[in-house]
Design a protein around this motif. Structure first.
Motif, mmCIF file in Angstrom:
data_model
loop_
_atom_site.group_PDB
_atom_site.id
_atom_site.type_symbol
_atom_site.label_atom_id
_atom_site.label_comp_id
_atom_site.label_asym_id
_atom_site.label_seq_id
_atom_site.Cartn_x
_atom_site.Cartn_y
_atom_site.Cartn_z
ATOM 1 N N GLU A 78 32.949 -10.619 -24.309
ATOM 2 C CA GLU A 78 32.323 -10.337 -23.026
ATOM 3 C C GLU A 78 32.180 -8.845 -22.773
ATOM 4 O O GLU A 78 32.267 -8.378 -21.642
ATOM 5 C CB GLU A 78 33.107 -10.986 -21.876
ATOM 6 C CG GLU A 78 32.993 -12.504 -21.893
ATOM 7 C CD GLU A 78 33.965 -13.172 -20.934
ATOM 8 O OE1 GLU A 78 34.697 -12.465 -20.241
ATOM 9 O OE2 GLU A 78 33.971 -14.399 -20.889
ATOM 10 N N VAL A 79 32.057 -8.050 -23.830
ATOM 11 C CA VAL A 79 31.707 -6.644 -23.638
ATOM 12 C C VAL A 79 30.409 -6.391 -24.392
ATOM 13 O O VAL A 79 30.095 -7.096 -25.349
ATOM 14 C CB VAL A 79 32.806 -5.668 -24.133
ATOM 15 C CG1 VAL A 79 34.125 -5.943 -23.435
ATOM 16 C CG2 VAL A 79 32.958 -5.713 -25.640
ATOM 17 N N PRO A 80 29.643 -5.372 -23.970
ATOM 18 C CA PRO A 80 28.363 -5.125 -24.635
ATOM 19 C C PRO A 80 28.554 -4.756 -26.108
ATOM 20 O O PRO A 80 29.536 -4.096 -26.458
ATOM 21 C CB PRO A 80 27.797 -3.919 -23.866
ATOM 22 C CG PRO A 80 28.607 -3.793 -22.617
ATOM 23 C CD PRO A 80 29.917 -4.429 -22.889
ATOM 24 N N ALA A 81 27.621 -5.165 -26.945
ATOM 25 C CA ALA A 81 27.686 -4.824 -28.374
ATOM 26 C C ALA A 81 27.660 -3.311 -28.561
ATOM 27 O O ALA A 81 28.201 -2.783 -29.533
ATOM 28 C CB ALA A 81 26.514 -5.467 -29.111
ATOM 29 N N THR A 82 27.062 -2.589 -27.614
ATOM 30 C CA THR A 82 26.960 -1.129 -27.735
ATOM 31 C C THR A 82 28.308 -0.434 -27.593
ATOM 32 O O THR A 82 28.407 0.763 -27.797
ATOM 33 C CB THR A 82 26.007 -0.575 -26.671
ATOM 34 O OG1 THR A 82 26.330 -1.186 -25.414
ATOM 35 C CG2 THR A 82 24.562 -0.863 -27.019
ATOM 36 N N TRP A 83 29.359 -1.172 -27.218
ATOM 37 C CA TRP A 83 30.693 -0.571 -27.183
ATOM 38 C C TRP A 83 31.258 -0.416 -28.592
ATOM 39 O O TRP A 83 32.206 0.311 -28.797
ATOM 40 C CB TRP A 83 31.654 -1.420 -26.354
ATOM 41 C CG TRP A 83 31.464 -1.263 -24.884
ATOM 42 C CD1 TRP A 83 30.362 -0.768 -24.243
ATOM 43 C CD2 TRP A 83 32.408 -1.589 -23.855
ATOM 44 N NE1 TRP A 83 30.566 -0.771 -22.891
ATOM 45 C CE2 TRP A 83 31.807 -1.280 -22.620
ATOM 46 C CE3 TRP A 83 33.686 -2.123 -23.868
ATOM 47 C CZ2 TRP A 83 32.461 -1.477 -21.405
ATOM 48 C CZ3 TRP A 83 34.332 -2.329 -22.657
ATOM 49 C CH2 TRP A 83 33.719 -2.002 -21.438
#
Lengths: 450, 314
Positions: free
Chosen positions: B263-268
C-alpha cells in the motif's frame, strides 16, 4: 554581497531634494538597502553611479539556467550560509549520468525511467531534473547517437560531458536548442569550449581540480571570452574534501564577493562512493552543503525518493513552513470503525501526529483543518482553531460518510473546546486526546474500543 | 593567478567536552569542536562524533522485519543485545527502559536496577540510559539506574522541564551526565541548560537532545535548530555549548517509509534499501548540523555511518 545603506549613500547626489519621496538621501539609501525601493527612483543618479551600484548589486552567486523553454532549472543565486538566516532559494538540481558506451537499450531504459520518475509528498510532485550524458567512448558519432537516443526518450535538461571540443560541437548541433550545460572547459580546451558556448548560447561548466586559485584564473579567462553563464567544478571528492571546498566556495562568494568563483557548483558524488547508499548520503550532503547540481551515477526509486525528500526539507523556507492541504488524511488503511482525529495544517504538527498514529497500530482518519499553517496552541490563540472551525472541518470534508461511528478526538491542548464542540456537533461524541503527540498510541490503546 | 583567500571565522566559543565512561569502562569523549562540523581547515575538531546503538529492555514489538532480523534472538535479552551491539561497532550503548512505560509493563526501580547491572556487566562501553519518556516514571527508573551505575559516568535521559530537578540531582550525586531534551526550540534548549546549571550540574556534565525529526518528518526543523545552537555556542554563549545527541534510529524506523512495502507507491522504491538510506541520511544530515552522538538502530547503518564519520574526519 548586498550593499549597506551607507555604501549606497556614497553614490547618491546628497542633495536631499526629496524627489524620490524620502526626506533625505540617507533615508532613501537605507530603504534601497532593505530592498524597499528601487535605486532608479532617484532621478539625479549619475550614469557612473548607476553602473557601479548595479555591479555591486549583482547576486554574489550567479543564477544559471540549464534547459530550454519547456523544461529548465535555475541554480545559484543563494545569499546565505545557513538556511535559518533566510532560506535557500534554488533547489539543487539532481541529475543522473548516462555513459554513451552503454548498450543502446540500457541508455533508453535509464533515460525513460528518470524522465518518468515522479513521487508525491505533502501534496507536491517531486522529480529529478535532468540527465548528464558522458562521452566515455571518446567517439563523436557514438556521443551524438546517445544524445539523440536520450532526446527521443526524455524531455529533460541535459549536461553534455566531453573533453573533446569536436565531439561536443557535434552533439551541440543536435541538442543546442535545449540549452544544455556544456561540461567542461579545462585549461587545455577552454578556448574551443568557450567558442561553442558562445555560438550556441549554452551555459559552460569549468573544471579545474588543481586548486581554487587555478579555478578562478580559468574562470576569469573564460569571462574574458564573453561568457558569464558558468557552473564550476572544483573536482572535490569525498565527504571531507567536498564539504571543505564547497563551504569555502560559498563563503568566498558571499562574504568576499569574490566574482571569479561566484557561480553554482556541480558535483559527482558517485565517483568517490563504494556503494549506492554511500553515494546517496554524499549526494545528500551536497544538497545541504552548497552544490547547485548533483550528478548521480545510479538511479533507483529507493535512493531517489529519500534524496528528493531531503532536498524538499532543506529548501523549505524556514519562515514559511510547508502548509498541508486541509483534507482527510488516511493513516494506514482506516476502516469505518477507525478513530478520527482532528489537528491543524502546520506541517510539523501533522508529521508528529501522523508518525505517532502510524506507529500506534491503529489505522486512523486524520482530519487536517485549515489554520494557515499554525500549530495547535498558536492557532487556537489566534482564533483559527476554535469549535466553529473544527465543526466546519468535520462537515466540509464529510468524514461522517466514511465512518460508522460519531467519535471525534481533539488535541488535548484544546480540551477547553469540548463543551462548545458538543453544541456545534450535537450528534458527535467529543473525546479529548493527550496534550502530547507521543502519547497518542497509549491513549488509543486505552480509550479506543470501537 | 587571482589570489584566493578563504575567509576564516574567528569563533570565540567552543563546544564543551563531555566524557562518558572511564573508571574501568572504556571512555568516550564527545564535543570540543571549535568550528562547524568537520571544517578542520578552520578550527580544531578534537573528538569524532560517537555512534550509539539503541537497546530496549523489552523485546521490541512492531519493528520492521529487516530491522528485527538483523538482530535476531538477542532482542529478547538486553545484555546479549548490548554485547552484540558492541561487536557491531557501537561506541556507546543507549539502553531504553521501555518496560517502565505504564502501557509497556509499568516496571519499577527494582527491574531498572537489575537491567542496568546486567547490561553494564555484559560489555565495557559507556552507557546511556533513557527512560520511558513519562516524567514520573522517568524519575523512578532513572534514579534507580543512576544508583546502580554510580561512578561509571553514564548519561541519563531525559531531563525535561518537568523533571530536571530529580534527574539533575541524581547526576550530581552519582557522577553522571544529564541529557536535556527540549522540543526543537533554541530558547527552551538554552533555558533548560541554565536550569540544570543553576541546580549545580556542571556544564561538562550536560548533553542536549534538541529532539530529532526524521527525514521527511521535521528533519529541517531539527537541522536548523542545531545549526543555530552551534552558531550561538561558537559565538560565545556558554549555555548553548553542550554537545548534541540525536535519536535518529528511533525516529526514522517508525516512519511509514521504513516499514511498509504494501500500500505504498511503487515510486518509493524497494523497501530494504529505502529504509536503510532513510536512517543513514537522517544521521548524516544531522551530523553535518552538529550532532555529537547519533543513536542508531540497524547494524548496517552503524557500519555506514561510522565509515562516513571516518571520511568526514579525514
Amino acid at each position: 554581497m548586498a550593499l549597506t545603506g551607507i555604501e549606497i549613500y556614497k553614490f547618491l547626489p546628497k542633495t536631499n531634494c526629496k524627489k524620490c519621496g524620502f526626506p533625505t538621501c540617507l533615508a532613501f539609501a537605507m530603504k534601497v538597502s532593505q530592498k524597499g525601493v528601487d535605486i532608479t527612483v532617484c532621478p539625479d543618479l549619475s550614469p557612473e553611479a548607476k553602473e557601479a551600484l548595479e555591479a555591486a548589486g549583482r547576486p554574489p552567486i550567479r543564477l544559471v539556467t540549464i534547459g530550454g523553454d519547456k523544461r529548465k532549472i535555475e541554480v545559484g543565486n543563494e545569499v546565505v550560509m545557513f538556511r535559518h538566516e533566510k532560506t535557500f532559494y534554488h533547489p539543487t538540481g539532481l541529475m543522473v549520468r548516462i555513459k554513451d558506451s552503454a548498450p543502446a537499450e540500457a541508455i533508453a531504459k535509464v533515460a525513460g525511467e528518470v524522465a518518468g520518475y515522479s513521487v508525491e509528498r505533502v501534496g507536491m510532485e517531486l522529480a529529478l531534473d535532468g540527465l548528464a550524458l558522458e562521452n566515455e567512448s571518446k567517439d563523436a558519432a557514438t556521443f551524438v547517437a546517445c544524445v539523440e537516443a536520450v532526446k527521443s526518450k526524455a524531455d529533460l535538461p541535459l549536461v553534455l560531458m566531453s573533453s573533446d571540443p569536436a565531439a561536443m560541437g557535434a552533439a551541440l548541433e543536435k541538442a543546442a536548442d535545449g540549452k544544455p550545460l556544456i561540461y567542461a572547459a579545462t585549461k587545455d580546451n577552454w578556448d574551443k569550449m568557450a567558442e561553442l558556448a558562445l555560438k550556441h548560447g549554452c551555459p559552460l561548466a569549468v573544471h579545474e581540480a588543481a586548486g581554487l586559485g587555478e579555478l578562478a584564473q580559468l574562470v576569469e579567462q573564460i569571462n574574458g571570452a564573453g561568457i558569464e553563464d558558468i557552473v564550476i567544478d572544483p573536482g572535490a571528492h569525498g565527504f571531507a574534501q567536498s564539504l571543505a571546498t564547497l563551504t569555502q566556495l560559498r563563503r568566498l562568494a558571499l562574504k568576499k564577493s569574490f566574482r571569479p568563483l561566484g557561480y553554482p557548483i556541480i558535483t559527482f558524488p558517485g565517483e568517490s562512493s563504494d556503494t549506492v547508499e554511500a553515494e546517496a548520503v554524499l549526494a545528500a550532503q551536497h544538497v545541504a552543503k552548497y552544490a547547485g547540481i548533483v550528478v548521480l551515477d545510479h538511479f533507483s526509486p529507493s535512493m531517489a525518493y529519500p534524496l528528493l525528500t531531503l532536498r524538499l526539507n532543506i529548501y523549505t523556507d524556514p519562515q514559511k513552513p510547508i502548509q498541508l492541504t486541509p483534507k482527510i488524511y488516511e493513516i494506514g488503511a482506516p476502516k469505518p470503525d477507525s478513530p478520527v482525529c482532528v489537528t491543524t495544517n502546520f506541517s510539523l504538527t501533522y508529521f508528529s501526529i501522523a508518525g505517532e498514529l502510524e506507529s500506534s497500530g491503529y489505522p486512523s482518519w486524520l482530519l487536517v483543518a485549515d489554520t494557515e499553517g499554525l500549530s495547535v496552541l498558536t492557532a487556537w490563540a489566534a482564533g483559527k482553531f476554535d469549535a466553529e472551525k473544527i465543526a466546519k472541518t468535520v462537515k466540509d470534508f464529510n468524514i461522517a460518510e466514511s465512518i460508522s461511528h460519531r467519535s471525534l478526538i481533539i488535541p488535548g491542548r484544546v480540551a477547553v473546546l469540548r463543551g462548545e464542540l458538543e453544541e456545534e456537533l450535537p450528534d458527535w461524541k467529543i473525546m479529548v486526546g493527550p496534550p502530547e503527540a507521543m502519547d497518542i498510541g497509549g491513549y488509543l490503546k486505552k480509550m479506543w474500543s470501537a | 593567478m587571482p589570489e584566493v583567500e578563504v575567509p576564516l571565522e574567528k569563533w570565540t566559543g567552543k563546544v564543551n567536552e563531555v566524557r562518558l565512561g572511564g573508571n574501568g569502562r572504556q571512555a568516550v569523549v564527545v564535543g570540543g569542536e571549535a568550528t562547524f562540523p568537520f571544517l578542520q581547515f578552520e578550527g580544531a575538531i578534537p573528538n569524532r562524533p560517537a555512534v550509539a546503538i539503541e537497546v530496549l529492555d523489552v523485546q521490541p514489538t512492531g519493528w520492521p522485519s529487516q530491522l528485527a532480523a538483523a538482530w535476531g534472538n538477542v532482542l529478547a535479552d538486553p545484555a546479549l543485545w548490548a554485547k552484540k551491539a558492541a561487536e557491531y561497532g557501537a561506541d556507546i550503548i543507549a539502553l531504553r527502559l521501555k518496560s517502565a512505560h505504564p502501557e509497556e509493563g509499568d516496571t519499577g526501580a527494582e527491574e531498572a536496577k537489575k537491567t542496568v547491572d546486567k547490561v553494564l556487566a555484559a560489555m565495557d562501553l559507556p552507557l546511556i540510559v533513557l527512560g520511558p519518556e513519562v516524567a514520573e516514571k522517568d524519575n523512578i527508573v532513572l534514579v534507580a539506574a543512576s544508583e546502580a551505575a554510580r561512578g561509571q559516568r553514564i548519561a541519563l535521559g531525559n531531563c525535561e522541564e518537568k523533571n530536571y530537578r530529580t534527574i539533575g540531582a541524581a547526576c550530581i550525586a552519582d557522577g553522571h551526565v544529564a541529557i536535556a531534551k527540549t522540543p526543537i526550540e533554541i530558547n527552551l534548549a538554552k533555558q533548560l541548560n541554565i536550569l540544570l546549571c543553576d541546580l549545580g550540574v556542571s556544564p561538562e556534565s550536560i548533553l542536549m537532545d534538541p529532539t530529532t525529526g526524521a527525514l521527511g518528518y521535521g528533519l529541517e526543523y531539527t537541522y536548523s535548530v542545531m545549526e543555530r545552537l552551534r552558531l550561538a555556542c561558537l559565538t560565545g554563549d556558554g549555555m548553548t555549548s553542550m554537545p548534541m545527541i540525536c535519536t535518529v534510529g528511533e525516529e526514522s524506523w517508525r516512519q511509514k517509509e521504513s516499514k511498509s512495502d504494501i500500500e505504498v507507491p511503487a515510486t518509493w522504491g524497494e523497501l530494504e534499501q529505502r529504509a536503510l538510506i532513510w536512517e543513514e541520511m537522517t544521521a548524516s544530515t544531522l551530523l553535518n548540523a552538529g550532532a555529537d552522538i547519533v543513536v542508531l538502530r540497524h547494524p548496517k547503518t552503524v557500519e555506514a555511518i561510522k565509515a562516513t564519520i571516518d571520511k568526514l574526519m579525514g
